[in-house]
Design a protein around this motif. Sequence first.
Motif, PDB file in Angstrom:
ATOM      1  N   TYR A   1      -4.223  11.029   4.059  1.00 17.88           N
ATOM      2  CA  TYR A   1      -4.687   9.641   4.016  1.00 17.88           C
ATOM      3  C   TYR A   1      -5.624   9.376   2.840  1.00 17.88           C
ATOM      4  CZ  TYR A   1      -2.564   9.140   8.558  1.00 17.88           C
ATOM      5  OH  TYR A   1      -1.663   9.106   9.576  1.00 17.88           O
TER       6      TYR A   1
ATOM      7  N   ASP B   1      -4.588   9.847  -0.102  1.00 23.34           N
ATOM      8  CA  ASP B   1      -3.676   9.364  -1.140  1.00 23.34           C
ATOM      9  C   ASP B   1      -2.594   8.420  -0.621  1.00 23.34           C
ATOM     10  OD1 ASP B   1      -4.801  10.882  -3.312  1.00 23.34           O
ATOM     11  OD2 ASP B   1      -4.002  12.649  -2.314  1.00 23.34           O
ATOM     12  N   TYR B   2      -2.186   8.619   0.641  1.00 18.68           N
ATOM     13  CA  TYR B   2      -1.175   7.730   1.218  1.00 18.68           C
ATOM     14  C   TYR B   2      -1.929   6.619   1.929  1.00 18.68           C
ATOM     15  CZ  TYR B   2       3.050   6.125   3.495  1.00 18.68           C
ATOM     16  OH  TYR B   2       4.124   5.359   3.894  1.00 18.68           O
ATOM     17  N   CYS B   3      -1.732   5.403   1.478  1.00 18.95           N
ATOM     18  CA  CYS B   3      -2.566   4.308   1.980  1.00 18.95           C
ATOM     19  C   CYS B   3      -1.883   3.559   3.108  1.00 18.95           C
ATOM     20  CB  CYS B   3      -2.887   3.342   0.847  1.00 18.95           C
ATOM     21  SG  CYS B   3      -3.996   2.041   1.378  1.00 18.95           S
TER      22      CYS B   3
ATOM     23  N   PHE C   1       0.771  -1.248   0.000  1.00 18.33           N
ATOM     24  CA  PHE C   1       0.000   0.000   0.000  1.00 18.33           C
ATOM     25  C   PHE C   1       0.801   1.297   0.000  1.00 18.33           C
ATOM     26  CE2 PHE C   1      -2.526  -3.147   2.518  1.00 18.33           C
ATOM     27  CZ  PHE C   1      -3.509  -3.371   1.570  1.00 18.33           C
TER      28      PHE C   1
END
Lengths: 259, 790
Positions: free
Chosen positions: B712, B714-716, B696
Motif C-alpha cells: 500500500y 505504492d499501490y494506491c 489511483f
Amino acid sequence: MNEFSYSRATSLRDAVRSQDKSGKAKYLAGGQTLLPSIKQLLDAPERLIDLSGAGLDGIEVGRKTITIGAMTRHADVAASAQVREAIPALADLAGRIGDAQVRNRGTIGGSVANSDPAADYPAALIGLCAIVHTNARKIPAEKFFVGLFQNALKSGELITKVEFEIPTGAAYEKFANPASRYAIVGVFAASFDHVMRIGVTGAAHFAFRWAEAEGHGLGVKDLSNVSLDQSRFNSDLYASATYRAHLVRVLTLRAVSRL
Amino acid sequence: MATEENTGIGASVLRKEDRRFITGVGRYTDDIQVSGQTYAAFARSLWARARIDKLDTGVAAAMPGVIGVLTGAEMAADGLGGLPCGWLVKSKDGSDMQQPEHPPLAHTHLNFVGDAFAIVVADTEEHAQGAARALEQSVEVTELTPVVSLADATQSAPIHEALTSNVCYDWEIGDKAACKAGFAVADRVVEVELSNNRLIPNAMEPRAAIAEYSTGTDELTIHTTSQNPHLVRLILAAFVQLAPEHKLRVIAPDVGGGFGSKIFVYSEEVSVAWAAKKLRRPVRWTATRSESFLTDAHGRDHLTKAKLALSSEGKFLAMQVATKANLGAYLSTFASSVPTYLYGTLMAGQYATPAIHVEVQGTFTNTCPVDAYRGAGRPEATFVVERLVEMAARQLRADPAELRRVNFIKPDQFPYQTPVALVYDTGNYEASLSQALQHADYAGFAARQRAAEGRGKLRGIGLSCYIEACGLAPSQLAMNLGAGVGLWESAEIRVNPTGSVVVFTGSHSHGQGHETTFAQVVSSTLGVPFDQVEVVHGDTGRLDFGLGTYGSRSIAVGGSALIRASEKIIAKGKRIAAHLLQAGIDEIDFQDGVFSVQASNQSVTFAEVAFAAYIPNNVPTDEVEPGLAEKAFYDPENFTYPAGTHICEVEVDPETGKIDIIQFVAVDDFGEVINPMIVEGQVHGGLTQGIGQALFERGIYDDNGQLITGSYMDYCMPRADDLPNYVVDTTVTPCTHNPLGVKGCGEAGAIGAPAAVVNAVTHATGMKDISMPLHPEKVWRALQRKRRAA
C-alpha cells in the motif's frame, strides 16, 4: 518477525547505559517505522530499548523558542494549545503526519532520528532554525540531515529534544503521495520579521534549506527562474525529479503567500 | 408487499449480518482453530521466468519446527492434476484456445514472481515462513528471459515451451463485413487507443485455508475463503483428483470481500489440502498482504484500438474494436471468458449501433494470472464505448448528453437484438439519463465552470451511460459458448415444525448481505416473520450443489430459485391446509402467511400448517407426504441488463495536476429492488472501486517482471477523503424474465465510473485523451504539453 528482547528505559541515563558498547540495540521511539520494518524482515535487531518511560516527552515554551521532548507524540504536538498558540503551522504539520494510528504512537524524536526523506518534521526543523539536542551536544537542523536516511547522530547518540525558534509567521504546504500519504514535497516557510526561511522535505534525499528562494523576500510572486539544485532529487512511481522541482516552486509560493 | 414491521421486499432493512461483523464476532477462516493444527508457508518464485534445475529440501526440512517440505515434483508424482480453466474459448479459425499446464505447485518452470513451488508445514507460522524463505534462497534455477509487456508479448517467443506462441486465442464476435460497410459510408470516424489498467483486488480479508483429514472416515474438510465452495470441491475432485467428491467438504464461512478474486481455485488451497492428507495433520495458511498482492488474480489489463463511424447527423453507424488482453502466466479459472464473452458482447452499450466487430487476442505474459474483478470485462467494454462516444461528441462539438440520447436504443425497441449476440429484454436509457442530468444540475454547469475559473481551477463534467449483462447465465447458451459448467442456482427451503424457516442457497455472501436480502424475499413470499428466516450458504456439507456468487447474479438467479422453492412450499401447504380446513385444494388461498378457504372465515396460519406437516394428526400421509421442505434449481432464460448513467464533475488544479471529484451522480436501473439500503451500499462500493481505477490504482511490473506495486506504499487504494458524497438514485424497468423482476447491482458502480471520471477530466483540461490512472504528474505533464502546443 524475528525474536528480539525488549526493555524499557526509566530515564535518559538508563537509556544511554542500556545501549550496547557496540551500539547494536535499537531505541524504540514510537516504532512507526521500526516495527513494520521488523515485521517485514527488513530489520532484525536483537534488542529494543523502549524510550516511552524515559521522561523525554513534554512541550516547553520559552520567550523565543518552543522545545519539544523527543518522545512527544505527533498527536500531542497537534493538539497542544501552546504549540497552536506559538507556531500554529507546526501543530498543523504534526496533525497531517501519517494517519491517526501513526500520530498516536509516533514521536518527534523517532521521526527526526529516522530521517526519512519524505517525513514532514524535517521541513519544519529547517524552516524554524531548530536545534536538535542530544545526550551529547546540540546540532543545528541544517547540519543534521546529511543523506538518505542519514543524519549527524553518532552510534548510540540519543535525541533528547528539539528546540524551535518562534517565527513571526509560518505555513506548511504538503503535496502528499496518494498511496503512502508521505510528502512527495512538503515546504515549510517561516518569517522572522522580514527574514524568510524555507525548509523543503520529500523532494530530495534529505530535507534541505532553499536559500536561493529566501532572498526574494515575502512578497515574491514568481520563483520559476530561481536556481534549485536537483542533483539529489528523488524520482519514483508518483513523481519524477522534474515534477518535484516544479512542486517545490508551486508549494513555496503558496506557503509564502500565507505568511 | 412489505409487512407491518416493514421487512418485506422494498424495505431498507438493517443487515442481519452486521451485528456480528461490527462487534467483531464474525467467524472468518483464520478465526477457526483446530486441535493439532500446523502452519503452512509457500516457497515462491523470486523470478518472473526460470527453469528449476535443483531443489534440495534437506536444509529446510531440518530447520526448527518443520514438519514437512512438499514440492511440486512430489505433487506430480502423487498424480495430482493441474488447475483447469472453466471456459473453452475458440479462435476465429475454429481452433481451441491454447492452454498451458498449470500445476498447483510448479515443478519444472516458474512463470511469475510469486509462483509457488513448495509448501512448508511447521509447528508455527514463523518456522514455516523461515523454511520457505530458505527454500527460495537455495533453489537452483536457470533464469529465462521473461515476457512482461503486453504490447510485445504476441511477438515474443512463447513463455510456455509446449505452446506455439503467447497467444491463447484470437477471438472475434460480430460482422466484420457489415462493420466495414458502415465505415465506408461514414461522414466522420473517431479513433482511440486505450489502455485499461491492471488492478489488484485487495479484498480486506486475505485468502486463507484450513484443511483437516480424517484417517477414520477418509474425509477431507477444507475451510477456505471462497465465493464458490462447490466449484472448489468439484475442481479438487474431478480435475486435481485429490479426493472423491463425496469425501470432500468445502466450507466458506464468513468471507471478507472477494470482488471476483475468490471465485477461482488457487494453488494454495489445493496444496494445503494435499499436505493435510499427506502429513495426517490439520494444515492452515493465511496469505500475508504481500502474498495477496503477488498472487490474487489481478483484473483488467487491456490495450485497445477502437473506432466509431458516424453519419453527418451524428448517428452511430459502426464500431470496430481490437483488444490485446493480458491473461498472465497461466489461465485462471474463468480467465478466458472475461475479455471475450463478458467483454465483446457488451460493445453495443446502450446504443443502436447497427454493426459492431470485436477482435480479442488473449495473451500470456510472465505476470500474475488475470481473471474476473468486479465487473469483469464489462468495465473494460464500457470504457471503450463511453470514451469513444465522448470523443465523438467533442469532435462534433455536440452536447455529449444529446449525442448519447439520439443513439440510444428506444424503449419500444425491446427486446433488442444487438449485433454482438446479446438480446436486451428491457430498459429505458433516456429515463436514467434525464434523472442523472437533473441530479447533476447539468444545465448549471457552465456557471460552475466560470466560478471555478475565477479560483484558478479547471472544471469538467463527464458522462458514462453503461450497460452490463448480469445474472449469469442461461446454462445452454453459456455452454454453447464454451462454459464448462451450467450457471443455474439452487435453493432449498426447510420449514421447521414451529414455522420458522431455514433457507439454503447455492449463492454465497461475502459482503453482499444475502442473509438479509434473501430473508426479506422468503419472509415476504411465505409470510413468515423476517427474524424467523435463517439463510445458510457456503457449505457443501449442508447445501445442494450451487454455483456461488459473481457477476451480480445472486438475486437474479439465486433469488429466483428461492421463489420457485417458495412456490412449491405454498403448493404443498395448500394441500395440508385443505385437509385441516376440510375444503377442496382449489378453494384454498394463501396470502400474508395465512391459508384460508375462499368466501369463508376459515383459515390456518403458515405455522399451523408447518406443525401439521410434521405432526400429521388430521393429514392423511398416504395423500400428503409428511414434512415441509422443498428444493428448486433455477436456470435463467436470459441475462439481465442493468444500465444507467453516471455523471462525474471534477476540478483540476492546473499548477499541480491534482484532481478533485466535486460531485458524482449515479442513476441506475436495477429492475426491482429488494433492499434499497443494501443496493445503495453496493453502488457506493462499486463507484469507489471505479474511481480507484480511474484516479489511483495500477499494478505495475518492471521490465524484469518484478511487481513494483506490491504494498500500500505504492499501490494506491481510494480512501474516504479522496471521494465526494455520492448522489445515488434508481429508475425501474423490471426484468421481464425472472419472477422478482430483478437485475443485479453489485458491479454497476465499477463498470460505469471510470469512463465518467476520465470524460470529466478530459473535458476540464481540453485534452483528447489521457491514460488511467490519472496521477497528478501525468495530468500536469499533459497540460504542459498542451500549453506548449498552443
